[in-house]
Design a protein around this motif. Structure first.
Motif, PDB file in Angstrom:
ATOM      1  N   SER A 119       0.829  -1.200   0.000  1.00  0.00           N
ATOM      2  CA  SER A 119       0.000   0.000   0.000  1.00  0.00           C
ATOM      3  C   SER A 119       0.863   1.251   0.000  1.00  0.00           C
ATOM      4  O   SER A 119       1.871   1.315   0.691  1.00  0.00           O
ATOM      5  CB  SER A 119      -0.905   0.017   1.222  1.00  0.00           C
ATOM      6  OG  SER A 119      -1.911  -0.942   1.070  1.00  0.00           O
ATOM      7  N   PHE A 138      -8.823  11.053   7.663  1.00  0.00           N
ATOM      8  CA  PHE A 138      -9.291   9.681   7.872  1.00  0.00           C
ATOM      9  C   PHE A 138      -9.511   8.963   6.530  1.00  0.00           C
ATOM     10  O   PHE A 138      -8.986   7.867   6.301  1.00  0.00           O
ATOM     11  CB  PHE A 138     -10.596   9.703   8.685  1.00  0.00           C
ATOM     12  CG  PHE A 138     -11.101   8.340   9.058  1.00  0.00           C
ATOM     13  CD1 PHE A 138     -10.699   7.741  10.242  1.00  0.00           C
ATOM     14  CD2 PHE A 138     -11.961   7.633   8.226  1.00  0.00           C
ATOM     15  CE1 PHE A 138     -11.154   6.469  10.595  1.00  0.00           C
ATOM     16  CE2 PHE A 138     -12.413   6.374   8.567  1.00  0.00           C
ATOM     17  CZ  PHE A 138     -12.013   5.785   9.757  1.00  0.00           C
ATOM     18  N   MET A 139     -10.262   9.627   5.621  1.00  0.00           N
ATOM     19  CA  MET A 139     -10.565   8.960   4.352  1.00  0.00           C
ATOM     20  C   MET A 139      -9.317   8.819   3.472  1.00  0.00           C
ATOM     21  O   MET A 139      -9.161   7.835   2.768  1.00  0.00           O
ATOM     22  CB  MET A 139     -11.683   9.702   3.603  1.00  0.00           C
ATOM     23  CG  MET A 139     -13.074   9.395   4.127  1.00  0.00           C
ATOM     24  SD  MET A 139     -13.407   7.648   4.487  1.00  0.00           S
ATOM     25  CE  MET A 139     -13.271   6.898   2.860  1.00  0.00           C
ATOM     26  N   LYS A 170     -11.865  14.430   8.815  1.00  0.00           N
ATOM     27  CA  LYS A 170     -12.473  13.432   7.934  1.00  0.00           C
ATOM     28  C   LYS A 170     -11.606  13.200   6.696  1.00  0.00           C
ATOM     29  O   LYS A 170     -11.440  12.065   6.234  1.00  0.00           O
ATOM     30  CB  LYS A 170     -13.872  13.915   7.538  1.00  0.00           C
ATOM     31  CG  LYS A 170     -14.667  12.883   6.833  1.00  0.00           C
ATOM     32  CD  LYS A 170     -16.099  12.768   7.322  1.00  0.00           C
ATOM     33  CE  LYS A 170     -16.654  11.436   6.866  1.00  0.00           C
ATOM     34  NZ  LYS A 170     -17.463  11.521   5.675  1.00  0.00           N
ATOM     35  N   VAL A 219      -7.782   5.778   4.747  1.00  0.00           N
ATOM     36  CA  VAL A 219      -8.484   4.571   4.291  1.00  0.00           C
ATOM     37  C   VAL A 219      -8.073   4.248   2.849  1.00  0.00           C
ATOM     38  O   VAL A 219      -7.763   3.103   2.516  1.00  0.00           O
ATOM     39  CB  VAL A 219     -10.017   4.768   4.378  1.00  0.00           C
ATOM     40  CG1 VAL A 219     -10.749   3.654   3.663  1.00  0.00           C
ATOM     41  CG2 VAL A 219     -10.456   4.832   5.838  1.00  0.00           C
ATOM     42  N   ARG A 220      -8.028   5.285   1.994  1.00  0.00           N
ATOM     43  CA  ARG A 220      -7.685   5.056   0.586  1.00  0.00           C
ATOM     44  C   ARG A 220      -6.214   4.669   0.422  1.00  0.00           C
ATOM     45  O   ARG A 220      -5.825   4.169  -0.631  1.00  0.00           O
ATOM     46  CB  ARG A 220      -7.986   6.297  -0.272  1.00  0.00           C
ATOM     47  CG  ARG A 220      -9.439   6.737  -0.278  1.00  0.00           C
ATOM     48  CD  ARG A 220     -10.444   5.639  -0.530  1.00  0.00           C
ATOM     49  NE  ARG A 220     -10.481   5.116  -1.870  1.00  0.00           N
ATOM     50  CZ  ARG A 220     -11.508   5.251  -2.713  1.00  0.00           C
ATOM     51  NH1 ARG A 220     -12.568   5.940  -2.379  1.00  0.00           N
ATOM     52  NH2 ARG A 220     -11.463   4.693  -3.895  1.00  0.00           N
ATOM     53  N   SER A 221      -5.409   4.916   1.439  1.00  0.00           N
ATOM     54  CA  SER A 221      -3.997   4.526   1.374  1.00  0.00           C
ATOM     55  C   SER A 221      -3.751   3.178   2.046  1.00  0.00           C
ATOM     56  O   SER A 221      -2.621   2.767   2.216  1.00  0.00           O
ATOM     57  CB  SER A 221      -3.131   5.584   2.064  1.00  0.00           C
ATOM     58  OG  SER A 221      -3.314   6.837   1.480  1.00  0.00           O
ATOM     59  N   GLY A 222      -4.836   2.528   2.479  1.00  0.00           N
ATOM     60  CA  GLY A 222      -4.670   1.212   3.085  1.00  0.00           C
ATOM     61  C   GLY A 222      -4.383   1.246   4.578  1.00  0.00           C
ATOM     62  O   GLY A 222      -3.882   0.266   5.132  1.00  0.00           O
ATOM     63  N   VAL A 223      -4.706   2.342   5.236  1.00  0.00           N
ATOM     64  CA  VAL A 223      -4.568   2.346   6.696  1.00  0.00           C
ATOM     65  C   VAL A 223      -5.555   1.324   7.256  1.00  0.00           C
ATOM     66  O   VAL A 223      -6.727   1.318   6.887  1.00  0.00           O
ATOM     67  CB  VAL A 223      -4.865   3.752   7.282  1.00  0.00           C
ATOM     68  CG1 VAL A 223      -4.980   3.694   8.796  1.00  0.00           C
ATOM     69  CG2 VAL A 223      -3.769   4.715   6.877  1.00  0.00           C
ATOM     70  N   ASN A 224      -5.064   0.441   8.106  1.00  0.00           N
ATOM     71  CA  ASN A 224      -5.917  -0.675   8.526  1.00  0.00           C
ATOM     72  C   ASN A 224      -6.051  -0.775  10.026  1.00  0.00           C
ATOM     73  O   ASN A 224      -6.395  -1.808  10.570  1.00  0.00           O
ATOM     74  CB  ASN A 224      -5.389  -1.982   7.937  1.00  0.00           C
ATOM     75  CG  ASN A 224      -3.956  -2.242   8.323  1.00  0.00           C
ATOM     76  OD1 ASN A 224      -3.390  -1.521   9.131  1.00  0.00           O
ATOM     77  ND2 ASN A 224      -3.363  -3.268   7.757  1.00  0.00           N
ATOM     78  N   GLY A 225      -5.779   0.314  10.701  1.00  0.00           N
ATOM     79  CA  GLY A 225      -5.893   0.310  12.149  1.00  0.00           C
ATOM     80  C   GLY A 225      -4.957   1.378  12.663  1.00  0.00           C
ATOM     81  O   GLY A 225      -4.357   2.112  11.867  1.00  0.00           O
ATOM     82  N   THR A 226      -4.863   1.466  13.992  1.00  0.00           N
ATOM     83  CA  THR A 226      -3.967   2.500  14.508  1.00  0.00           C
ATOM     84  C   THR A 226      -2.960   1.902  15.470  1.00  0.00           C
ATOM     85  O   THR A 226      -3.330   1.021  16.237  1.00  0.00           O
ATOM     86  CB  THR A 226      -4.768   3.601  15.235  1.00  0.00           C
ATOM     87  OG1 THR A 226      -5.626   2.982  16.193  1.00  0.00           O
ATOM     88  CG2 THR A 226      -5.579   4.417  14.263  1.00  0.00           C
ATOM     89  N   PRO A 248      -9.068   8.928  13.889  1.00  0.00           N
ATOM     90  CA  PRO A 248      -9.812   8.602  15.109  1.00  0.00           C
ATOM     91  C   PRO A 248     -10.833   7.487  14.876  1.00  0.00           C
ATOM     92  O   PRO A 248     -11.671   7.590  13.981  1.00  0.00           O
ATOM     93  CB  PRO A 248     -10.515   9.922  15.455  1.00  0.00           C
ATOM     94  CG  PRO A 248     -10.639  10.660  14.169  1.00  0.00           C
ATOM     95  CD  PRO A 248      -9.469  10.237  13.328  1.00  0.00           C
ATOM     96  N   LEU A 249     -10.729   6.433  15.665  1.00  0.00           N
ATOM     97  CA  LEU A 249     -11.686   5.326  15.578  1.00  0.00           C
ATOM     98  C   LEU A 249     -12.772   5.607  16.612  1.00  0.00           C
ATOM     99  O   LEU A 249     -12.752   5.081  17.723  1.00  0.00           O
ATOM    100  CB  LEU A 249     -10.969   4.002  15.842  1.00  0.00           C
ATOM    101  CG  LEU A 249      -9.884   3.669  14.815  1.00  0.00           C
ATOM    102  CD1 LEU A 249      -9.017   2.522  15.303  1.00  0.00           C
ATOM    103  CD2 LEU A 249     -10.491   3.339  13.463  1.00  0.00           C
ATOM    104  N   VAL A 250     -13.714   6.469  16.218  1.00  0.00           N
ATOM    105  CA  VAL A 250     -14.641   7.021  17.210  1.00  0.00           C
ATOM    106  C   VAL A 250     -15.657   6.020  17.743  1.00  0.00           C
ATOM    107  O   VAL A 250     -16.216   6.217  18.813  1.00  0.00           O
ATOM    108  CB  VAL A 250     -15.377   8.265  16.663  1.00  0.00           C
ATOM    109  CG1 VAL A 250     -14.387   9.403  16.439  1.00  0.00           C
ATOM    110  CG2 VAL A 250     -16.109   7.958  15.372  1.00  0.00           C
TER     111      VAL A 250
END
Lengths: 176, 155
Positions: free
Chosen positions: A2, A135-136, A132, A139-146, A61-63
């Motif tokens: 990614s 965050f997005m 946001k 997501v589009r770069s393959g972030v899969n958690g923190t 943030p994983l709200v």
């Protein structure tokens, strides 16, 4: 493999030499305990590489899991508008257990920031768009958690223990 | 390790428990894109594990009118507790009896471990597999592939 889809720009929070050859970028959440562990490790990493490394932090943030992660991110973004992003970033990670609104207002005061303005920012959900977008973009770069780290734009998948991160950055520096 | 089903074939239908007293079939969701996310087990011990991450991104999936279904071999009560604790806002299907039967049909079952692979399928509104992806089992695949696949669906 990614890759980072949104390049580092002046819209980012960047610590260190802006023209540094090495970039360590983190997508993080202020309430995530793993990010809290990574916080100290990154400090050591920055010490090791000095001017050769710039560190970039983006909000993830994983709200749903972390009820205070959203308002903590707002607080950091608010501090950024007063040129105190990194001071607030550090305070938040050093006080991860206490991120209720009153705590955040107190941290603002301790950094000489107007806490009434922060309260308004939280109430009005200001910086929502910036957070946001972070965050997005993640997501589009393959972030899969923190936390998720990128080294010179490539997602780093291995452990973020000091030795592992040090080795990966050292390798990345060689290949520049 | 089997090979997972590839695009352009009909997605095998299923009828599985989504709650202790309700079942859900793929065919019921015809007319909408479906994201089917096989994962090995409930309760993985990290922040932002795959299901929690997808839960955060749910509003983005819904922009495409898509339904997200998680699926593993865990029992329905286990799923209920997991979904409650992680505040998941989408169904978790229980591929429990016979164990892994649906995972096997999708080529996403790990015989040795007795659980599903970490495999993602985007199924179009006509029930045809539009995209599939098998992730290394220890690696949360993230959602970028799903979003790209949803974007590529004909309107």
């Amino acid at each position: 493999m990614s890759k980072l889809t949104i390049p580092v720009s002046s819209a980012d929070h960047i610590q260190g030499d802006i023209d540094a050859p090495l970039t360590l970028l983190e997508y993080g959440d202020y309430e995530c305990p793993y990010c809290g562990m990574a916080y100290n490790i990154v400090k050591h990493i920055q010490k090791h590489f000095g001017k050769r490394l710039r560190f970039v932090f983006r909000n993830f943030p994983l709200v749903e899991s972390h009820p205070h992660a959203g308002i903590a991110a707002i607080t950091a973004e608010f501090a950024a508008t007063k040129n105190k992003f990194w001071e607030m970033h550090d305070v938040l990670y050093e006080n991860q257990e206490n991120l209720a609104i009153q705590d955040l207002l107190n941290y603002a005061k301790s950094l000489d920031l107007p806490s009434d303005e922060l309260q308004l920012a939280i109430e009005k959900d200001m910086f929502n768009e910036k957070i946001k977008n972070d965050f997005m973009g993640g997501v589009r770069s393959g972030v899969n958690g923190t936390p998720t780290f990128f080294i010179n734009g490539i997602r780093y998948n291995a452990s973020f223990e000091y030795e592992n991160l040090l080795e990966a950055l050292t390798e990345a520096e060689k290949s520049i | 390790m089997g090979k997972i089903l590839e695009p352009n074939i009909p997605a095998p239908d299923f009828n599985l428990h989504a709650t202790p007293d309700q079942t859900l079939s793929l065919s019921e969701l015809k007319g909408k894109p479906v994201i089917l996310a096989f994962y090995p087990a409930d309760w993985s011990p990290v922040c932002g594990d795959e299901m929690s991450l997808f839960n955060e991104i749910l509003p983005e999936f819904r922009k495409y009118g898509a339904e997200l279904l998680g699926i593993s071999v865990d029992g329905v009560w286990c799923h209920t507790a997991f979904a409650e604790q992680r505040k998941l806002h989408f169904p978790l299907l229980s591929d429990f009896e016979p164990k892994g039967a649906i995972a096997k049909q999708y080529g996403a079952y790990r015989e040795k471990e007795g659980c599903s692979e970490r495999a993602l399928f985007v199924i179009d509104k006509n029930g045809i597999i539009a995209w599939s992806y098998l992730s290394p089992v220890a690696e949360n695949p993230g959602a970028d592939g799903i979003l790209n696949a949803l974007e590529a669906l004909p309107k």
